[in-house]
Design a protein around this motif. Structure first.
Motif, PDB file in Angstrom:
ATOM      1  N   ASN A  51      31.812  21.630  49.379  1.00  0.00           N
ATOM      2  CA  ASN A  51      30.822  20.903  50.155  1.00  0.00           C
ATOM      3  C   ASN A  51      29.892  21.850  50.919  1.00  0.00           C
ATOM      4  OD1 ASN A  51      29.635  18.471  50.979  1.00  0.00           O
ATOM      5  ND2 ASN A  51      30.746  18.528  52.909  1.00  0.00           N
ATOM      6  N   LYS A  52      30.433  22.966  51.392  1.00  0.00           N
ATOM      7  CA  LYS A  52      29.629  23.908  52.184  1.00  0.00           C
ATOM      8  C   LYS A  52      28.724  24.785  51.318  1.00  0.00           C
ATOM      9  CE  LYS A  52      31.287  23.071  56.319  1.00  0.00           C
ATOM     10  NZ  LYS A  52      30.475  22.441  57.316  1.00  0.00           N
ATOM     11  N   LEU A  53      29.289  25.384  50.264  1.00  0.00           N
ATOM     12  CA  LEU A  53      28.526  26.305  49.429  1.00  0.00           C
ATOM     13  C   LEU A  53      27.847  25.629  48.246  1.00  0.00           C
ATOM     14  CD1 LEU A  53      30.944  29.374  49.212  1.00  0.00           C
ATOM     15  CD2 LEU A  53      28.953  29.075  50.685  1.00  0.00           C
ATOM     16  N   GLY A  54      28.310  24.452  47.901  1.00  0.00           N
ATOM     17  CA  GLY A  54      27.764  23.773  46.735  1.00  0.00           C
ATOM     18  C   GLY A  54      28.567  24.119  45.493  1.00  0.00           C
ATOM     19  N   PHE A  55      28.317  23.354  44.431  1.00  0.00           N
ATOM     20  CA  PHE A  55      29.081  23.518  43.203  1.00  0.00           C
ATOM     21  C   PHE A  55      28.868  24.879  42.556  1.00  0.00           C
ATOM     22  CE2 PHE A  55      29.330  23.272  38.581  1.00  0.00           C
ATOM     23  CZ  PHE A  55      30.666  22.955  38.442  1.00  0.00           C
ATOM     24  N   VAL A  56      27.631  25.292  42.430  1.00  0.00           N
ATOM     25  CA  VAL A  56      27.329  26.512  41.672  1.00  0.00           C
ATOM     26  C   VAL A  56      27.981  27.741  42.299  1.00  0.00           C
ATOM     27  CG1 VAL A  56      25.477  28.043  40.884  1.00  0.00           C
ATOM     28  CG2 VAL A  56      25.189  25.561  40.730  1.00  0.00           C
ATOM     29  N   VAL A  57      27.782  27.950  43.582  1.00  0.00           N
ATOM     30  CA  VAL A  57      28.319  29.149  44.244  1.00  0.00           C
ATOM     31  C   VAL A  57      29.839  29.105  44.312  1.00  0.00           C
ATOM     32  CG1 VAL A  57      28.347  30.494  46.377  1.00  0.00           C
ATOM     33  CG2 VAL A  57      26.205  29.504  45.559  1.00  0.00           C
ATOM     34  N   SER A  58      30.401  27.966  44.745  1.00  0.00           N
ATOM     35  CA  SER A  58      31.862  27.897  44.887  1.00  0.00           C
ATOM     36  C   SER A  58      32.552  27.967  43.529  1.00  0.00           C
ATOM     37  CB  SER A  58      32.284  26.652  45.654  1.00  0.00           C
ATOM     38  OG  SER A  58      31.806  25.485  45.024  1.00  0.00           O
ATOM     39  N   ALA A  59      31.992  27.341  42.502  1.00  0.00           N
ATOM     40  CA  ALA A  59      32.594  27.403  41.168  1.00  0.00           C
ATOM     41  C   ALA A  59      32.508  28.822  40.602  1.00  0.00           C
ATOM     42  CB  ALA A  59      31.920  26.416  40.227  1.00  0.00           C
ATOM     43  N   TYR A  60      31.393  29.501  40.838  1.00  0.00           N
ATOM     44  CA  TYR A  60      31.256  30.879  40.352  1.00  0.00           C
ATOM     45  C   TYR A  60      32.301  31.784  41.008  1.00  0.00           C
ATOM     46  CZ  TYR A  60      29.216  35.358  39.144  1.00  0.00           C
ATOM     47  OH  TYR A  60      29.028  36.635  38.665  1.00  0.00           O
ATOM     48  N   LEU A  61      32.419  31.684  42.318  1.00  0.00           N
ATOM     49  CA  LEU A  61      33.428  32.488  43.023  1.00  0.00           C
ATOM     50  C   LEU A  61      34.836  32.159  42.531  1.00  0.00           C
ATOM     51  CD1 LEU A  61      32.024  32.308  46.661  1.00  0.00           C
ATOM     52  CD2 LEU A  61      32.003  34.295  45.122  1.00  0.00           C
ATOM     53  N   PHE A  62      35.109  30.867  42.336  1.00  0.00           N
ATOM     54  CA  PHE A  62      36.423  30.445  41.847  1.00  0.00           C
ATOM     55  C   PHE A  62      36.706  31.034  40.468  1.00  0.00           C
ATOM     56  CE2 PHE A  62      38.955  27.438  39.331  1.00  0.00           C
ATOM     57  CZ  PHE A  62      40.150  27.531  40.018  1.00  0.00           C
ATOM     58  N   LEU A  63      35.738  30.994  39.571  1.00  0.00           N
ATOM     59  CA  LEU A  63      35.947  31.523  38.225  1.00  0.00           C
ATOM     60  C   LEU A  63      36.218  33.029  38.252  1.00  0.00           C
ATOM     61  CD1 LEU A  63      33.246  29.554  36.211  1.00  0.00           C
ATOM     62  CD2 LEU A  63      35.732  29.324  36.022  1.00  0.00           C
ATOM     63  N   VAL A  64      35.436  33.756  39.014  1.00  0.00           N
ATOM     64  CA  VAL A  64      35.618  35.216  39.089  1.00  0.00           C
ATOM     65  C   VAL A  64      36.993  35.555  39.671  1.00  0.00           C
ATOM     66  CG1 VAL A  64      34.781  37.336  40.190  1.00  0.00           C
ATOM     67  CG2 VAL A  64      33.156  35.718  39.208  1.00  0.00           C
ATOM     68  N   VAL A  65      37.341  34.900  40.773  1.00  0.00           N
ATOM     69  CA  VAL A  65      38.638  35.158  41.421  1.00  0.00           C
ATOM     70  C   VAL A  65      39.782  34.738  40.495  1.00  0.00           C
ATOM     71  CG1 VAL A  65      40.128  34.437  43.337  1.00  0.00           C
ATOM     72  CG2 VAL A  65      37.760  35.071  43.766  1.00  0.00           C
ATOM     73  N   SER A  66      39.644  33.594  39.827  1.00  0.00           N
ATOM     74  CA  SER A  66      40.693  33.104  38.924  1.00  0.00           C
ATOM     75  C   SER A  66      40.969  34.081  37.795  1.00  0.00           C
ATOM     76  CB  SER A  66      40.297  31.759  38.323  1.00  0.00           C
ATOM     77  OG  SER A  66      40.137  30.808  39.314  1.00  0.00           O
ATOM     78  N   MET A  67      39.912  34.594  37.191  1.00  0.00           N
ATOM     79  CA  MET A  67      40.110  35.540  36.093  1.00  0.00           C
ATOM     80  C   MET A  67      40.842  36.787  36.576  1.00  0.00           C
ATOM     81  SD  MET A  67      36.869  35.353  33.583  1.00  0.00           S
ATOM     82  CE  MET A  67      35.553  34.571  34.448  1.00  0.00           C
ATOM     83  N   ARG A  68      40.520  37.240  37.773  1.00  0.00           N
ATOM     84  CA  ARG A  68      41.200  38.419  38.320  1.00  0.00           C
ATOM     85  C   ARG A  68      42.670  38.102  38.594  1.00  0.00           C
ATOM     86  NH1 ARG A  68      43.692  41.996  38.300  1.00  0.00           N
ATOM     87  NH2 ARG A  68      43.936  43.568  39.884  1.00  0.00           N
ATOM     88  N   LEU A  69      42.928  36.928  39.179  1.00  0.00           N
ATOM     89  CA  LEU A  69      44.310  36.544  39.467  1.00  0.00           C
ATOM     90  C   LEU A  69      45.143  36.415  38.199  1.00  0.00           C
ATOM     91  CD1 LEU A  69      43.858  33.831  42.239  1.00  0.00           C
ATOM     92  CD2 LEU A  69      44.854  36.102  42.501  1.00  0.00           C
ATOM     93  N   LEU A  70      44.505  35.974  37.126  1.00  0.00           N
ATOM     94  CA  LEU A  70      45.224  35.777  35.868  1.00  0.00           C
ATOM     95  C   LEU A  70      45.312  37.051  35.036  1.00  0.00           C
ATOM     96  CD1 LEU A  70      43.917  32.229  34.982  1.00  0.00           C
ATOM     97  CD2 LEU A  70      46.148  32.856  35.918  1.00  0.00           C
ATOM     98  N   GLY A  71      44.831  38.170  35.589  1.00  0.00           N
ATOM     99  CA  GLY A  71      45.103  39.454  34.959  1.00  0.00           C
ATOM    100  C   GLY A  71      43.924  40.235  34.408  1.00  0.00           C
ATOM    101  N   SER A  72      42.744  39.668  34.394  1.00  0.00           N
ATOM    102  CA  SER A  72      41.596  40.397  33.855  1.00  0.00           C
ATOM    103  C   SER A  72      41.088  41.392  34.895  1.00  0.00           C
ATOM    104  CB  SER A  72      40.471  39.428  33.472  1.00  0.00           C
ATOM    105  OG  SER A  72      39.355  40.144  33.016  1.00  0.00           O
TER     106      SER A  72
END
Length: 166
Positions: free
Chosen positions: A105-126
Motif C-alpha cells: 500500500n505504501k510503495l505500490g505494486f511495482v516497487v514492492s513486487a520488484y523488491l520482493f522478487l529480488v530478495v526472494s531470489m537471493r533467499l532461495l539461493g541465487s
C-alpha cells in the motif's frame, strides 16, 4: 511393505489448528446467508469450509495414530521443531512475504513486487545479483502488462508516491 510414517514435532498441533480454522471459516460462511437453500450465496463457502473441517479431522486421526519421531540425541522438542519445521530460509521467506504485504500500500505494486522478487531470489539461493535484478524487472514487466492491460486490474500505486505520478 510400506514404511510407517512418524509424527513430526508440532504436526498434531498444526492439524488441530487447521481444524479450528476450518470450523471458524464454516461459522463465518454460515453468517453469509445461513442455510436458506442449496442456491444461497453462502452455500459454496459453507460446503468448502465443511470439506476443510472434515479433512482436517481425518488428518488429526491419522497424525494422532502415528508414532512420534524420535528426537536427535541432545535435542529437545523445541529444537527439533525449529530444525524440521522452521528452517531459516522458510522463516526469512515468510518475513519477506509479510514485508511485501505491508509495503504494497505504501510503495505500490511495482516497487514492492520488484523488491520482493529480488530478495526472494537471493533467499532461495541465487547469488547472481545482475541476473536477479534483470529477471525481476522482466518478470514484473510481463505481470504488469498482463494485469494492467489485458485484465484491466488497477494495481496499487502507493501512498508514498502520491503526487509523483500524474
Amino acid at each position: 511393505m510400506a514404511d510407517k510414517k512418524t509424527r513430526l514435532p508440532g504436526e498434531l498441533t498444526f492439524t488441530v489448528l487447521l481444524l479450528l480454522g476450518s470450523l471458524f471459516l464454516l461459522y463465518q460462511a454460515y453468517g453469509i446467508s445461513g442455510f436458506e437453500s442449496i442456491t444461497s450465496a453462502g452455500m459454496f463457502p459453507m460446503l468448502s469450509a465443511l470439506v476443510m473441517a472434515v479433512t482436517a479431522f481425518l488428518a488429526i486421526l491419522g497424525v494422532a495414530k502415528a508414532p512420534v519421531e524420535p528426537l536427535v540425541t541432545g535435542e529437545n522438542l523445541r529444537q527439533s521443531f525449529v530444525r524440521r519445521i522452521t528452517p531459516p530460509v522458510f522463516v526469512l521467506f515468510a518475513l519477506a512475504v509479510v514485508a511485501f504485504m505491508l509495503l504494497l500500500n505504501k510503495l505500490g505494486f511495482v516497487v514492492s513486487a520488484y523488491l520482493f522478487l529480488v530478495v526472494s531470489m537471493r533467499l532461495l539461493g541465487s547469488v547472481r545479483w545482475l541476473f536477479n535484478l534483470m529477471l525481476s524487472a522482466i518478470s514484473l514487466g510481463v505481470v504488469y502488462l498482463i494485469f494492467q492491460t489485458i485484465f484491466s486490474v488497477i494495481l496499487p500505486k502507493g501512498t508514498w508516491w502520491a503526487g509523483v505520478w500524474a
